[in-house]
Design a protein around this motif. Structure first.
Motif, mmCIF file in Angstrom:
data_model
loop_
_atom_site.group_PDB
_atom_site.id
_atom_site.type_symbol
_atom_site.label_atom_id
_atom_site.label_comp_id
_atom_site.label_asym_id
_atom_site.label_seq_id
_atom_site.Cartn_x
_atom_site.Cartn_y
_atom_site.Cartn_z
ATOM 1 N N GLY A 301 0.813 -1.216 0.000
ATOM 2 C CA GLY A 301 0.000 0.000 0.000
ATOM 3 C C GLY A 301 0.844 1.264 0.000
ATOM 4 N N THR A 302 1.938 1.246 0.744
ATOM 5 C CA THR A 302 2.836 2.410 0.809
ATOM 6 C C THR A 302 3.490 2.667 -0.544
ATOM 7 O OG1 THR A 302 3.290 1.943 3.144
ATOM 8 C CG2 THR A 302 4.836 3.392 2.000
ATOM 9 N N LEU A 303 3.957 1.598 -1.184
ATOM 10 C CA LEU A 303 4.600 1.739 -2.492
ATOM 11 C C LEU A 303 3.591 2.220 -3.533
ATOM 12 C CD1 LEU A 303 7.328 1.338 -3.871
ATOM 13 C CD2 LEU A 303 6.644 -1.009 -4.407
ATOM 14 N N LEU A 304 2.372 1.732 -3.434
ATOM 15 C CA LEU A 304 1.303 2.154 -4.343
ATOM 16 C C LEU A 304 1.058 3.657 -4.228
ATOM 17 C CD1 LEU A 304 -1.006 1.280 -6.303
ATOM 18 C CD2 LEU A 304 -2.439 0.965 -4.277
ATOM 19 N N ALA A 305 0.943 4.152 -2.997
ATOM 20 C CA ALA A 305 0.689 5.583 -2.775
ATOM 21 C C ALA A 305 1.852 6.443 -3.278
ATOM 22 C CB ALA A 305 0.445 5.837 -1.290
ATOM 23 N N PHE A 306 3.087 5.997 -3.044
ATOM 24 C CA PHE A 306 4.268 6.746 -3.492
ATOM 25 C C PHE A 306 4.273 6.875 -5.015
ATOM 26 C CE2 PHE A 306 8.609 6.633 -5.176
ATOM 27 C CZ PHE A 306 9.143 7.787 -4.600
ATOM 28 N N ASN A 307 4.032 5.762 -5.709
ATOM 29 C CA ASN A 307 4.041 5.791 -7.174
ATOM 30 C C ASN A 307 2.941 6.693 -7.734
ATOM 31 O OD1 ASN A 307 6.094 3.943 -6.907
ATOM 32 N ND2 ASN A 307 5.282 2.510 -8.401
ATOM 33 N N THR A 343 -0.953 -4.775 -7.612
ATOM 34 C CA THR A 343 -1.000 -4.462 -6.181
ATOM 35 C C THR A 343 -2.430 -4.160 -5.734
ATOM 36 O OG1 THR A 343 1.262 -3.606 -6.240
ATOM 37 C CG2 THR A 343 -0.103 -2.958 -4.372
ATOM 38 N N ILE A 344 -3.138 -3.329 -6.490
ATOM 39 C CA ILE A 344 -4.546 -3.051 -6.162
ATOM 40 C C ILE A 344 -5.351 -4.341 -6.195
ATOM 41 C CG2 ILE A 344 -6.646 -1.841 -6.890
ATOM 42 C CD1 ILE A 344 -4.803 0.320 -8.118
ATOM 43 N N PHE A 402 -5.071 7.604 -2.407
ATOM 44 C CA PHE A 402 -5.960 7.357 -1.258
ATOM 45 C C PHE A 402 -6.077 5.855 -0.970
ATOM 46 C CE2 PHE A 402 -10.302 5.719 -0.655
ATOM 47 C CZ PHE A 402 -10.467 5.986 0.711
ATOM 48 N N TYR A 403 -6.230 5.044 -2.016
ATOM 49 C CA TYR A 403 -6.395 3.606 -1.798
ATOM 50 C C TYR A 403 -5.129 3.009 -1.177
ATOM 51 C CZ TYR A 403 -7.856 -1.211 -2.457
ATOM 52 O OH TYR A 403 -8.210 -2.523 -2.235
ATOM 53 N N GLY A 404 -3.963 3.470 -1.630
ATOM 54 C CA GLY A 404 -2.713 2.958 -1.076
ATOM 55 C C GLY A 404 -2.506 3.349 0.378
ATOM 56 N N ILE A 405 -2.951 4.548 0.741
ATOM 57 C CA ILE A 405 -2.780 5.022 2.121
ATOM 58 C C ILE A 405 -3.810 4.415 3.067
ATOM 59 C CG2 ILE A 405 -2.964 7.071 3.613
ATOM 60 C CD1 ILE A 405 -0.335 6.940 2.151
#
Length: 412
Positions: A301-307, A343-344, A402-405
Motif C-alpha cells: 500500500g505504501t509503495l502504491l501511494a508513493f508511485n 497491487t490493487i 488514497f487507496y494505497g494510504i
C-alpha cells in the motif's frame, strides 16, 4: 509422517512454480494484444477520418467487454475451473483476431469495433481466471509479489506490442500514396498471426496438467462475518482503484502517439511516436521486476501511494512545460504505473476466502475504466486541447494514492 508431509509440500511447491511459469505466457499475450490498440487508434483515426472521441471508441468497445463479460466469466470459472476457463478465453480471443480480416476487407469501422469486443471478451475470461489463480498459487502474504512478477511479463508484451504494431501496421503504409483500402488491410496479417498463436496456446493448455486450487482452501482464512462479496469495503474501493488506474493508463497510452506528434510537444511522425510508446510500456515492465524486490521491504500500500504521487507530479510537469520535456515526463509514467494493477488487485482480494472468484469478477468489471476514461479525455481534448486534458489522469492517480494510504485496509 513428517518426512511424508515435507515431501508433499515440496511436490506442491514445485507444481505451483511450474504453473506460474506456464501462466506467464498468458500475461505476455494479452499485454501485447491490449497495447496494439494504441497503434490502431491513430491508424484507424486516419483511415476513417475520426475525431478524438470517435477514435476512442476503439478503447470503449475493447474495455466495455470487461464490464459486460467479467461477471459471467467469474461464474464460468467457478463452474468449470481455472484451466477450462483459460482454454475457452484463448479460443474466444483467437476468434476475435480472425474477425479483423473481414473488418479490413469490408473497410467498415463498426466491424472493427465488434472484432475488438469479441477479442476483449476472451481476454476478460483469461484475466478472471488467471489473476486469482496466481494469487492462490502460494502464500497469501506473497500474493502481491507473485502477481507483480507475472504482470511483469504482461508488461513485456505491452512493450513489444507498440513496436510490433508501428512496424507492421503504421510503417507498412508510411511513404506510400494515400490508399485507405491498403491502410485498412495492413492490420490483417498481424491479427491473423495473433489468432494462430492464441489457438496454439489453447492447445498447449489443454494438454498440460495444472494444479487444482479449491476455493475451500482459502475459505479457512475467511472469518465468515460477511454474507455477500459486496460487503467487503476494501474490495469495492479496490474496484474503483482498478477503474481509475486502467482508465489513466489506457488514456495515456491511447493519446501518446497523437500527443507526441503535436508541434508544441515533439512533432514526431506517427511511426516514430509509436516506436517510442514502447518505452512507456517498457518502463512498466522494469518497474514490476523492481517492485517484486521492493515489496520485500516496503508495504504494498505504501509503495502504491508513493508511485501515484510521482505520476501526479509528472503529469503536472507535462501540462505546465510542454515540449519534449512533456513527452519524456509522460513516458516516465509507465515506470511508476508498474506495480499499480497487480497491487490493487491483490490487496482488494485479500481475505475474501470463498468469495475470491466473485471478487475477481467484480475487479475485472472495473477494467471498464479503460473504456470510459479515454472517451472522457477525448471529449476534453476536443474541447480544451490535448495537453490540458491530462488533468483527468491526475484525478485518477489521486484516488489511487488514497487507496494505497487508507482504502485498501479491510474493516470488520
Amino acid at each position: 509422517m513428517a518426512t511424508s508431509s515435507n515431501a508433499s509440500q515440496t511436490t506442491r511447491t514445485s507444481s505451483y512454480t511450474s504453473a506460474l511459469i506456464v501462466l506467464t505466457s498468458l500475461f505476455f499475450m494479452w499485454g501485447l494484444i491490449t497495447s496494439l490498440n494504441d497503434i490502431l487508434i491513430p491508424h484507424l483515426k486516419g483511415v476513417f477520418t475520426l475525431n478524438y472521441v470517435e477514435a476512442m471508441l476503439i478503447q470503449f468497445c475493447f474495455f466495455t467487454a470487461y464490464f459486460v463479460m467479467s461477471y459471467p466469466s467469474g461464474w464460468l470459472v467457478e463452474k468449470l475451473g481455472y484451466k477450462l476457463g483459460i482454454i475457452i478465453g484463448l479460443s474466444v480471443a483467437g476468434i476475435g483476431c480472425l474477425l479483423f480480416y473481414p473488418a479490413a476487407a469490408a473497410r467498415v469501422y463498426g466491424i472493427f469495433l465488434f472484432a475488438l469486443f469479441v477479442l476483449a471478451s476472451g481476454i476478460t475470461l483469461l484475466q478472471v481466471a488467471a489473476n486469482p489463480y496466481v494469487t492462490e498459487l502460494g502464500s497469501p502474504e506473497t500474493a502481491s509479489r507473485r502477481l507483480n512478477l507475472t504482470q511483469a511479463f504482461n508488461s513485456l508484451g505491452t512493450t513489444i506490442g507498440p513496436y510490433f504494431g508501428s512496424v507492421l501496421i503504421l510503417q507498412a503504409v508510411t511513404g506510400q500514396p494515400v490508399d485507405a483500402v491498403a491502410e485498412a488491410q495492413s492490420v490483417q496479417g498481424p491479427y491473423i498471426g495473433l489468432a494462430i498463436a492464441l489457438f496454439l496456446l489453447a492447445l498447449v493448455f489443454s494438454r498440460i496438467p495444472l494444479p487444482q486450487i479449491a476455493e475451500q482452501e482459502t475459505a479457512i482464512t475467511n472469518d465468515q462475518k460477511h454474507s455477500s462479496v459486496w460487503q467487503y469495503r476494501h474490495l469495492i474501493l479496490g474496484a474503483v482503484g482498478i477503474f481509475t488506474y486502467v482508465g489513466a493508463e489506457v488514456s495515456i497510452g491511447s493519446f501518446f502517439v497523437n500527443f507526441a506528434s503535436q508541434p508544441y510537444v515533439a512533432g514526431l511522425s506517427e511511426h516514430d511516436a509509436g516506436r517510442l510508446l514502447s518505452l512507456y510500456w517498457g518502463g512498466a515492465m522494469v518497474g514490476r521486476f523492481v517492485g517484486v524486490v521492493l515489496m520485500t521491504y516496503i508495504r504494498p500500500g505504501t509503495l502504491l501511494a508513493f508511485n501515484a504521487c510521482i505520476n501526479m507530479l509528472l503529469l503536472v510537469i507535462a501540462m505546465m512545460v510542454g515540449g519534449t520535456t512533456a513527452m519524456y515526463a509522460v513516458l516516465a509514467i509507465g515506470l511508476f504505473n508498474s506495480i499499480m494493477f497487480p497491487t490493487i488487485f491483490s490487496l482488494a482480494l485479500k481475505g475474501l476466502g470463498h468469495f475470491t472468484s466473485k471478487g475477481s469478477g467484480i475487479l475485472c468489471m472495473a477494467i471498464v475504466g479503460g473504456a470510459i476514461v479515454p472517451v472522457i479525455q477525448g471529449a476534453l481534448a476536443d474541447q480544451i486541447g490535448l495537453l490540458p486534458s491530462f488533468i483527468l489522469p491526475v484525478i485518477c492517480y489521486f484516488y489511487i494514492f488514497f487507496y494505497g494510504i487508507k482504502g485498501h485496509k479491510p474493516r470488520d
